[in-house]
Design an enzyme around this catalytic site. Structure first.
Site, PDB file in Angstrom:
ATOM      1  N   GLU A  45       1.008  -1.219   0.038  1.00  0.00           N
ATOM      2  CA  GLU A  45       0.044  -0.085   0.108  1.00  0.00           C
ATOM      3  C   GLU A  45       0.922   1.325  -0.008  1.00  0.00           C
ATOM      4  O   GLU A  45       1.907   1.180   0.529  1.00  0.00           O
ATOM      5  CB  GLU A  45      -0.858  -0.075   1.434  1.00  0.00           C
ATOM      6  CG  GLU A  45      -2.030   0.979   1.271  1.00  0.00           C
ATOM      7  CD  GLU A  45      -2.886   0.720   2.370  1.00  0.00           C
ATOM      8  OE1 GLU A  45      -3.946   1.678   2.312  1.00  0.00           O
ATOM      9  OE2 GLU A  45      -2.710  -0.013   3.249  1.00  0.00           O
ATOM     10  N   ASN A 192     -12.385  -1.512  -1.182  1.00  0.00           N
ATOM     11  CA  ASN A 192     -11.442  -2.221  -0.350  1.00  0.00           C
ATOM     12  C   ASN A 192     -12.215  -1.676   1.033  1.00  0.00           C
ATOM     13  O   ASN A 192     -12.381  -0.392   1.097  1.00  0.00           O
ATOM     14  CB  ASN A 192      -9.907  -1.518  -0.090  1.00  0.00           C
ATOM     15  CG  ASN A 192      -9.450  -1.893   1.054  1.00  0.00           C
ATOM     16  OD1 ASN A 192      -8.891  -3.102   1.314  1.00  0.00           O
ATOM     17  ND2 ASN A 192      -9.258  -0.720   2.101  1.00  0.00           N
ATOM     18  N   GLU A 193     -12.439  -2.685   1.778  1.00  0.00           N
ATOM     19  CA  GLU A 193     -13.084  -2.275   3.398  1.00  0.00           C
ATOM     20  C   GLU A 193     -14.068  -1.328   3.194  1.00  0.00           C
ATOM     21  O   GLU A 193     -14.132   0.012   3.721  1.00  0.00           O
ATOM     22  CB  GLU A 193     -12.018  -1.562   4.309  1.00  0.00           C
ATOM     23  CG  GLU A 193     -10.907  -2.794   4.661  1.00  0.00           C
ATOM     24  CD  GLU A 193      -9.934  -2.501   5.832  1.00  0.00           C
ATOM     25  OE1 GLU A 193     -10.086  -1.266   6.109  1.00  0.00           O
ATOM     26  OE2 GLU A 193      -9.304  -3.417   6.288  1.00  0.00           O
ATOM     27  N   TYR A 260      -6.575  -8.980  11.257  1.00  0.00           N
ATOM     28  CA  TYR A 260      -5.328  -8.631  12.085  1.00  0.00           C
ATOM     29  C   TYR A 260      -5.207  -9.287  13.449  1.00  0.00           C
ATOM     30  O   TYR A 260      -6.095  -9.163  14.219  1.00  0.00           O
ATOM     31  CB  TYR A 260      -5.023  -7.173  12.072  1.00  0.00           C
ATOM     32  CG  TYR A 260      -4.812  -6.614  10.609  1.00  0.00           C
ATOM     33  CD1 TYR A 260      -3.382  -6.631  10.155  1.00  0.00           C
ATOM     34  CD2 TYR A 260      -6.069  -6.034   9.949  1.00  0.00           C
ATOM     35  CE1 TYR A 260      -3.248  -6.134   8.974  1.00  0.00           C
ATOM     36  CE2 TYR A 260      -5.525  -5.522   8.773  1.00  0.00           C
ATOM     37  CZ  TYR A 260      -4.313  -5.654   8.342  1.00  0.00           C
ATOM     38  OH  TYR A 260      -4.234  -4.798   7.040  1.00  0.00           O
ATOM     39  N   GLU A 316      -6.003  -9.144   3.567  1.00  0.00           N
ATOM     40  CA  GLU A 316      -5.090  -8.548   4.565  1.00  0.00           C
ATOM     41  C   GLU A 316      -5.125  -9.425   5.911  1.00  0.00           C
ATOM     42  O   GLU A 316      -6.209  -9.561   6.451  1.00  0.00           O
ATOM     43  CB  GLU A 316      -5.590  -7.157   5.019  1.00  0.00           C
ATOM     44  CG  GLU A 316      -5.507  -6.220   3.803  1.00  0.00           C
ATOM     45  CD  GLU A 316      -6.115  -4.746   4.278  1.00  0.00           C
ATOM     46  OE1 GLU A 316      -5.825  -4.385   5.271  1.00  0.00           O
ATOM     47  OE2 GLU A 316      -6.366  -4.107   3.220  1.00  0.00           O
ATOM     48  N   GLN A 365       2.465  -5.962   5.690  1.00  0.00           N
ATOM     49  CA  GLN A 365       2.616  -5.723   4.199  1.00  0.00           C
ATOM     50  C   GLN A 365       4.146  -6.045   3.911  1.00  0.00           C
ATOM     51  O   GLN A 365       4.884  -6.355   4.718  1.00  0.00           O
ATOM     52  CB  GLN A 365       2.354  -4.152   4.003  1.00  0.00           C
ATOM     53  CG  GLN A 365       0.939  -3.685   4.143  1.00  0.00           C
ATOM     54  CD  GLN A 365       0.631  -2.263   3.800  1.00  0.00           C
ATOM     55  OE1 GLN A 365       1.481  -1.423   3.212  1.00  0.00           O
ATOM     56  NE2 GLN A 365      -0.426  -1.770   4.169  1.00  0.00           N
TER      57      GLN A 365
END
Length: 512
Positions: A45, A192-193, A260, A316, A365
């Site tokens: 990103e 995204n999201e 996450y 992610e 990432q």
């Protein structure tokens, strides 16, 4: 009598302790599907120093470069056979307007990265630069398109720009900017999201928007798109249910999931390098929750898609801690310890064991951000413990999945318990069997006995990643503290395989 009782209790204690340090594994005949190489994908990103000062460096920096692409980074990622790279976000994707990143660099408008640190970017890294990076990496691009602040027309013309080989306004513009032939991008994320930074949408509203945007993201000759819908955040099962119910299966290749591992809380995530065993235990427990998450989201998808046509794309994932002291809080720079490697190995085992539905994933990432594979500081570069896990596990890419049955001892903390061992297995095109094993217990070695339902083998070799402490890290002063070594703790006993797993270790075995 007391002596006899004491002796009996001692024997019982020794037997129990020994039993608690043994595990058993059965490797079953190969399944009808492979472990997609795309499970081993990565995420880049526009955030902190992932793109700028990561992949894309100052022209004056004294490192090997092509244009401004850093080639020592490229070579490191090629070594682990990186299968795909997701760009430009993340939250950044839904404020990125692709036309700002094409044409002569000195004429490109600057922009403010409002999501990550409020820094100004010069757009010198755009579509052409990213796709050249992918060509150098020999990897497939995964482009996330702007739904949150973009338009249907903007997405449609971007697809035409990078995929159409005929005569059109966008293909003409691409040629004027120096690229005669289309890149034929396959993977396209539609937002995204969208439940959060990508627009704060409801699932029903997003599903309708997806149908509209995806309609105009055309399949051009020789360039069919694999369109990926913006899916749920961790436990939002309603989001998955709504998308599966309202989006025609033929209109999406995949549906994403983000999760996450946060050691403490979102407000105070915990240190990347300074943590107690109790915090370590809690972090590993949260990591292993990925298994139940994938199971539950997959079960919802099965209701609407029993043939598993739509992939679950975990694009992610990884550990998210506090930033390193003294660094920009908006840049998400964190160190990478043996704990993170154990999280990576455990998560990849989970994905392998769900590879009938999980067919793509991206670690967050790649460089200098969150659970990075690579850290850089001007000319210096190091490989993190997590990088070494991907190096070990590359043997599973596109290999035939082998189902397993695992009986693991518990790793306990207070009244809580988690399995000490997790594993996955595959068989490659040469017939070699690979078994990846993770022992998350930081103080106990575990003896694992493995039997095989059908497979025949003669020799076993292996590699191991471990270190003295779960807090151990690689630094620019000591870049090889946590590294891969040859493993000699596996042997054949009759038809069985017996393995002595060191504490806090990742072991990958090859059987031939």
């Amino acid at each position: 009598m007391k002596k006899k009782l004491s002796l009996l209790l001692l024997v019982l204690f020794i037997y129990t302790a020994k039993a608690q340090n043994t595990a058993s594994l059965v490797v079953q005949p190969k399944s009808d599907h492979t472990i997609s190489r795309h499970i081993y994908g990565h995420f880049s990103e526009h955030l902190g120093h992932c793109i700028y000062d990561g992949f894309w460096v100052d022209p004056s920096l004294n490192v090997p470069k092509k244009d401004r692409i850093r080639l020592d980074v490229v070579e490191a990622l090629k070594k682990i056979h990186i299968p795909n790279l997701r760009w430009p976000g993340g939250c950044f994707a839904d404020e990125y307007h692709w036309r700002d990143g094409i044409g002569p660099r000195e004429q490109r408008p600057k922009m403010v990265n409002t999501n990550w640190g409020g820094v100004t970017e010069d757009n010198s890294f755009g579509t052409h630069e990213f796709l050249e990076l992918c060509e150098l990496l020999q990897t497939e691009p995964y482009i996330s398109a702007n739904v949150g602040s973009g338009t249907v027309e903007e997405m449609a013309k971007w697809v035409e720009y990078f995929n159409f080989d005929g005569i059109s306004p966008m293909s003409t513009l691409r040629k004027q900017n120096g690229h005669e032939r289309p890149w034929k991008v396959t993977f396209l994320g539609v937002g995204n999201e969208s439940w959060g930074c990508g627009g704060n949408m409801t699932p029903a509203f997003y599903a309708d928007q997806y149908r509209r945007y995806a309609t105009y993201a055309r399949n051009y000759p020789g360039a069919p798109l694999k369109k990926i819908a913006s899916g749920a955040s961790d436990y939002d099962f309603n989001w998955t249910e709504t998308c599966m119910k309202q989006i025609p299966l033929g209109q999406m290749w995949g549906l994403s999931l983000h999760y996450y591992t946060v050691p403490k809380t979102w407000n105070d995530k915990g240190s990347a390098t300074n943590f107690t065993e109790q915090e370590y235990f809690t972090t590993i427990k949260k990591c292993l929750a990925m298994d139940s998450l994938v199971t539950k989201h997959s079960a919802i998808m099965d209701k609407y898609d029993p043939q598993k046509r739509v992939a679950l794309v975990v694009d992610e994932w990884g550990i998210w801690t506090n930033v390193e002291p003294g660094t920009n809080p908006g840049f998400l720079y964190q160190q990478n310890s043996l704990r993170d490697a154990l999280i990576a190995g455990s998560t990849l085992n989970i994905f392998n064991n769900h590879s009938d539905r999980v067919r793509m994933a991206e670690l967050a990432q790649t460089i200098n951000v969150l659970q990075a594979l690579i850290l850089t500081d001007k000319e210096k570069m190091l490989l993190t413990p997590t990088y070494h896990v991907f190096d070990l596990y590359k043997v599973h890419q596109d290999a035939q999945y082998l189902p397993i049955k695992l009986n693991s001892p518990a790793y306990s903390s207070g009244n809580e318990q988690i399995p000490a061992v997790n594993a996955s297995a595959s068989q490659d095109s040469t017939g070699a069997i690979h078994i990846s094993l993770v022992n998350v217990n930081p103080s106990q070695k575990i003896t694992l006995t493995t039997s095989f339902d059908q497979a025949k083998w003669k020799t076993v070799t292996g590699q191991v990643l471990t270190s003295a402490k779960t807090t151990d890290i690689n630094t620019f002063e000591q870049p090889n503290k946590v590294h891969i070594e040859k493993f000699s703790g596996a042997k054949k006993q009759g038809d069985n395989l017996v393995v002595e797993l060191p504490p806090a270790s990742i072991v990958v075995l090859e059987l031939k």
